[in-house]
Write a protein that holds these residues in place. Structure first.
Motif, mmCIF file in Angstrom:
data_model
loop_
_atom_site.group_PDB
_atom_site.id
_atom_site.type_symbol
_atom_site.label_atom_id
_atom_site.label_comp_id
_atom_site.label_asym_id
_atom_site.label_seq_id
_atom_site.Cartn_x
_atom_site.Cartn_y
_atom_site.Cartn_z
ATOM 1 N N ARG A 182 58.314 -58.568 -86.724
ATOM 2 C CA ARG A 182 59.190 -59.590 -87.298
ATOM 3 C C ARG A 182 58.738 -60.991 -86.879
ATOM 4 O O ARG A 182 58.714 -61.918 -87.692
ATOM 5 C CB ARG A 182 60.630 -59.330 -86.849
ATOM 6 N N LEU A 183 58.360 -61.156 -85.621
ATOM 7 C CA LEU A 183 57.898 -62.457 -85.136
ATOM 8 C C LEU A 183 56.626 -62.883 -85.859
ATOM 9 O O LEU A 183 56.461 -64.056 -86.226
ATOM 10 C CB LEU A 183 57.647 -62.393 -83.631
ATOM 11 N N SER A 184 55.730 -61.936 -86.092
ATOM 12 C CA SER A 184 54.501 -62.245 -86.828
ATOM 13 C C SER A 184 54.800 -62.673 -88.251
ATOM 14 O O SER A 184 54.210 -63.623 -88.778
ATOM 15 C CB SER A 184 53.572 -61.022 -86.825
ATOM 16 N N GLU A 185 55.725 -61.976 -88.885
ATOM 17 C CA GLU A 185 56.094 -62.315 -90.261
ATOM 18 C C GLU A 185 56.692 -63.715 -90.361
ATOM 19 O O GLU A 185 56.603 -64.361 -91.411
ATOM 20 C CB GLU A 185 57.076 -61.271 -90.802
ATOM 21 N N GLU A 186 57.285 -64.187 -89.254
ATOM 22 C CA GLU A 186 57.867 -65.522 -89.238
ATOM 23 C C GLU A 186 56.840 -66.588 -88.850
ATOM 24 O O GLU A 186 57.181 -67.767 -88.723
ATOM 25 C CB GLU A 186 59.058 -65.566 -88.283
#
Length: 295
Positions: A182-186
């Motif tokens: 999720r952090l990467s996607e953000e």
């Protein structure tokens, strides 16, 4: 997290070297990590993974070579650089008698950060419903998520994770992987170290194998498996067995001429009931390239 002004390469190293006495922990390390990428540094215990993170996070100084992280020279721009990174080491240094929220509030006070950020990071790691509980009652997986939350309080551009899945049960490990994804996607750039090849295969866009402080490979997990793994085929055959039919599996090499002829023969006899390609695992490729086991 991800800003238009950020450089395309968020981590760059060139000929990075570090020794401890007679031990060469990192030798001529050169690689780069793109903005928003999850990059895995993979290797057995003692390979130099943690030393690399300590070098890239400015905790130790290289003997030679250079590194840039989030547009900052890690040895010359130390004040600005520290504000751009978050680090989660394997040691879980939390205040276990305090609640999760109080742990984060103390970090906000220590570093002069606004407390309104606490609920945001607790939400990011799915811990808001456990925020009032003492950390000492948390599982290893919950503690790991709290450590990640603490590292995110100041909105870092780059996050370093040292062995994030070590010691976690499968469900906790899966939850931590979801948080990282999720952090990467953000837009966050993430470098993680691990000796768990399945974890790296599921998470990372690219991985580098490190052995005795040196890189022996650097590519996407998919490309590494296709380039260095054996192309295999699992064939389910039907065998006459008295009054019934018995099934058993045979593994063939797709690039072997004799195995190709054998498969054609079985197909012509009508004995083949199923075909499944078998891809090499990342661990098998690591052993082939590095010559050592991941223990």
């Amino acid at each position: 997290m991800g800003q238009l002004s950020e450089p395309e390469l968020m981590i760059e190293t060139h000929q990075l070297r570090r020794t401890f006495g007679q031990c060469q922990a990192v030798a001529d390390l050169s690689f780069s990590v793109r903005r928003g990428e999850i990059f895995g540094l993979l290797g057995p215990n003692g390979a130099g993974k943690t030393t690399t993170i300590r070098l890239l996070s400015g905790q130790i100084i290289p003997d030679s070579g250079w590194a840039r992280v989030a547009g900052c020279d890690v040895t010359r721009d130390r004040l600005r650089f520290k504000q751009r990174i978050g680090v989660v080491f394997e040691e879980q240094n939390l205040y276990e008698r305090l609640s999760a929220r109080t742990n984060l509030r103390f970090s906000c006070w220590l570093y002069g950060l606004p407390e309104k950020r606490i609920d945001e990071v607790l939400t990011l790691v799915d811990l808001r419903d456990r925020a009032s509980e003492p950390v000492g009652k948390f599982s290893q997986g919950l503690k790991q998520r709290l450590l990640i939350a603490r590292a995110l309080l100041h909105r870092p551009a780059v996050l370093f994770l040292d062995e994030p899945g070590r010691g976690l049960d499968p469900i906790s490990a899966h939850t931590v992987r979801q948080v990282v994804q999720r952090l990467s996607e953000e837009g966050m750039t993430i470098l993680l170290t691990t000796h768990l090849m399945e974890e790296a295969d599921q998470l990372c866009q690219r991985v580098a194998f490190i052995v005795n402080g040196r890189l022996v490979a650097n590519d996407s997990p998919r490309h590494l498996k296709l380039r260095h793994g054996k192309r295999l085929l699992q064939v389910t055959l039907e065998e006459p067995d008295g009054q019934s039919q018995r099934l058993h599996d045979v593994i063939l090499k797709l690039d072997d001429a004799q195995d190709q002829q054998q498969l054609a023969c079985w197909l012509s006899e009508g004995r083949v009931r199923a075909l499944h390609t078998k891809e090499a695992s990342l661990e098998e490729v690591f052993f082939q390239l590095a010559g050592v086991a991941l223990s």
